[in-house]
Design an enzyme around this catalytic site. Sequence first.
Site, PDB file in Angstrom:
ATOM      1  N   HIS A   1      -1.631   0.311  15.474  1.00 39.34           N
ATOM      2  CA  HIS A   1      -0.459  -0.580  15.498  1.00 39.34           C
ATOM      3  C   HIS A   1      -0.743  -1.884  14.749  1.00 39.34           C
ATOM      4  O   HIS A   1      -0.146  -2.908  15.051  1.00 39.34           O
ATOM      5  CB  HIS A   1      -0.001  -0.884  16.931  1.00 39.34           C
ATOM      6  CG  HIS A   1       0.110   0.328  17.797  1.00 39.34           C
ATOM      7  ND1 HIS A   1       1.303   0.983  18.040  1.00 39.34           N
ATOM      8  CD2 HIS A   1      -0.842   1.053  18.452  1.00 39.34           C
ATOM      9  CE1 HIS A   1       1.090   2.031  18.822  1.00 39.34           C
ATOM     10  NE2 HIS A   1      -0.202   2.096  19.083  1.00 39.34           N
TER      11      HIS A   1
ATOM     12  N   SER B   1      -0.320 -17.273 -10.363  1.00 39.04           N
ATOM     13  CA  SER B   1       1.089 -17.628 -10.330  1.00 39.04           C
ATOM     14  C   SER B   1       1.360 -18.672 -11.401  1.00 39.04           C
ATOM     15  O   SER B   1       0.511 -19.517 -11.676  1.00 39.04           O
ATOM     16  CB  SER B   1       1.441 -18.189  -8.951  1.00 39.04           C
ATOM     17  OG  SER B   1       2.602 -18.984  -9.037  1.00 39.04           O
TER      18      SER B   1
ATOM     19  N   LYS C   1      -2.745 -19.650  -6.238  1.00 39.99           N
ATOM     20  CA  LYS C   1      -2.518 -18.225  -5.954  1.00 39.99           C
ATOM     21  C   LYS C   1      -3.460 -17.283  -6.683  1.00 39.99           C
ATOM     22  O   LYS C   1      -3.828 -17.501  -7.833  1.00 39.99           O
ATOM     23  CB  LYS C   1      -1.066 -17.847  -6.335  1.00 39.99           C
ATOM     24  CG  LYS C   1      -0.003 -18.363  -5.401  1.00 39.99           C
ATOM     25  CD  LYS C   1      -0.148 -17.848  -3.969  1.00 39.99           C
ATOM     26  CE  LYS C   1       0.325 -16.426  -3.814  1.00 39.99           C
ATOM     27  NZ  LYS C   1       1.745 -16.244  -4.007  1.00 39.99           N
TER      28      LYS C   1
ATOM     29  N   GLU D   1      -0.384  -3.928  -5.486  1.00 43.75           N
ATOM     30  CA  GLU D   1       1.064  -4.003  -5.268  1.00 43.75           C
ATOM     31  C   GLU D   1       1.818  -3.053  -6.188  1.00 43.75           C
ATOM     32  O   GLU D   1       2.755  -2.372  -5.774  1.00 43.75           O
ATOM     33  CB  GLU D   1       1.556  -5.432  -5.502  1.00 43.75           C
ATOM     34  CG  GLU D   1       1.032  -6.428  -4.483  1.00 43.75           C
ATOM     35  CD  GLU D   1       1.360  -7.849  -4.924  1.00 43.75           C
ATOM     36  OE1 GLU D   1       2.463  -8.305  -4.645  1.00 43.75           O
ATOM     37  OE2 GLU D   1       0.500  -8.486  -5.575  1.00 43.75           O
TER      38      GLU D   1
ATOM     39  N   GLN E   1      15.485  21.200 -19.776  1.00 35.40           N
ATOM     40  CA  GLN E   1      14.912  20.196 -20.679  1.00 35.40           C
ATOM     41  C   GLN E   1      14.656  18.885 -19.938  1.00 35.40           C
ATOM     42  O   GLN E   1      13.811  18.093 -20.337  1.00 35.40           O
ATOM     43  CB  GLN E   1      15.869  19.979 -21.850  1.00 35.40           C
ATOM     44  CG  GLN E   1      15.351  19.035 -22.903  1.00 35.40           C
ATOM     45  CD  GLN E   1      16.157  19.144 -24.187  1.00 35.40           C
ATOM     46  OE1 GLN E   1      16.099  20.136 -24.882  1.00 35.40           O
ATOM     47  NE2 GLN E   1      16.934  18.107 -24.482  1.00 35.40           N
TER      48      GLN E   1
ATOM     49  N   LYS F   1      10.958  17.430 -18.267  1.00 35.37           N
ATOM     50  CA  LYS F   1       9.781  16.842 -18.902  1.00 35.37           C
ATOM     51  C   LYS F   1       9.547  15.379 -18.572  1.00 35.37           C
ATOM     52  O   LYS F   1       8.418  14.977 -18.251  1.00 35.37           O
ATOM     53  CB  LYS F   1       9.851  17.045 -20.409  1.00 35.37           C
ATOM     54  CG  LYS F   1       9.526  18.471 -20.775  1.00 35.37           C
ATOM     55  CD  LYS F   1       9.872  18.792 -22.190  1.00 35.37           C
ATOM     56  CE  LYS F   1      10.245  20.246 -22.314  1.00 35.37           C
ATOM     57  NZ  LYS F   1      11.490  20.604 -21.579  1.00 35.37           N
TER      58      LYS F   1
END
Length: 462
Positions: free
Chosen positions: A162, A283, A289, A296, A328, A331
């Site tokens: 959990h 960032s 950052k 991600e 076709q 693909k």
Amino acid sequence: MSSDASPQYTWAGNFSEPMDDLVKRYTASVGFDRRMWRQDIRGSLAHARMLARQGIIPAEDLADIQRGMAQIAAEIESGAFAWSLDFEDVHLNIEKRLTALVGDAGKRLHTGRSRNDQVATDIRLYLRDAIDDIQVLLGQFQNALLDLAEREAATPMPGFTHLQVAQPITFGHHVLAWREMTRRDAERLAEIRKRVNRLPLGAAALAGTTYPIDREFVAAELGFDGVCENSLDAVSDRDFAIEFCAAAALLMMHLSRMSEELVLWMNPRFAFVRIPDRFCTGSSIMPQKKNPDVAELARGKTGRVYGHLMALLTLMKGQPLAYNKDNQEDKEPLFDAVDTVTDTLRIFAAMIPGVVTRPEAMREALRQGFATATDLADYLTRKGLPFRDAHRIVGLAVRRAEELGVDLPELRIEELQSFSPLIGEDVFSALTVEGSLAARDHAGGTAPERVRAVIARARARA
Ligand code: ARG
């Protein structure tokens, strides 16, 4: 794409006007199926060898076809080949060029064959190669996981259920769980490859052909395990592409789960791992950052592979036998699934060796999460208390520890004994993280020795 003012359509004989330009664009596949040019040439050469061997075309034609194809391969390789929308797909583009180069021999290549069995053959050859490449990458990824697991075989971290701290595990054990997922992926791909590796060629348009062909010869030439047994099914079956996309969807789902964990672990609230800067981005506004973009994106790209699986299932569901032009559309989803899995595995195999753990942070998370509470319950059970009673008592002890702001092994012995007289000095060895880990000493358990044994067995197999 060059555009000829009056192209010689292959089927022009029965047509009274040229194809509408919109239709030409709408029906062409050369823009995406040209990536199968190697497989197309390989298939054509095997077909031509069979035709000559069976006396269906003269030996000189085979020589001309081989010479022409060698030149075409060189042209495509060098970028000199003029792909044309006028010739719809990779098959007709190559055949037209062959005829321009070697004349009538080029026109005889299509004897006893249809683009319907030709394209089915090309896709299978393409997918077989792709599966083999993906297996190599999977192997590299698994080796990276094994190395990381070995390095961290005894590094304690909280295991979660959990997403709440549950029990101590080792980082190596967690990484080996990832490896199990990839082992199933490899098994699945090997299983699917068997069904990919059957030859459709010889089915011709749908009903087979009137020439004395030798399909087994072609199958052997192209490394197929056997031939498709029914001509209608041979040209219309795309199960193998769906199966591949299903396996690719599962594989991506695994990588996505790993990604989710890496993203969480990299967050300073967890701070369990560092991912090298070369696999992160910054960032444009927030100077502090460091973003786990690779993980991600892998999580995000999983969605498009699921989409391809759904697209192929839907593509097939309404199709009557045998070939329909709908096919076709097989693909682009298939190719994109191959590309996505290939690129993602490659980058993960490169990124995993750079993962650095932060054992202090994991140790602190274990402490705050009372990760050895189950071990205390097991201790009391070993002393004769029914497990349900032990569970309740330990719940009370955890509440007390929470009040005092300490972990269970930091409680004084008198404190612990106030919950049960069964508790003795030996309780502390059961309550340490190391004791908890070492006690889970059975097949599949997290004890460092077990983790190392799994790694040793894996290395011995490789
Ligand atoms: N470009 C076609 C495909 O990808 C090749 C087969 C076309 N066959 C036909 N009869 N139009 O499926």
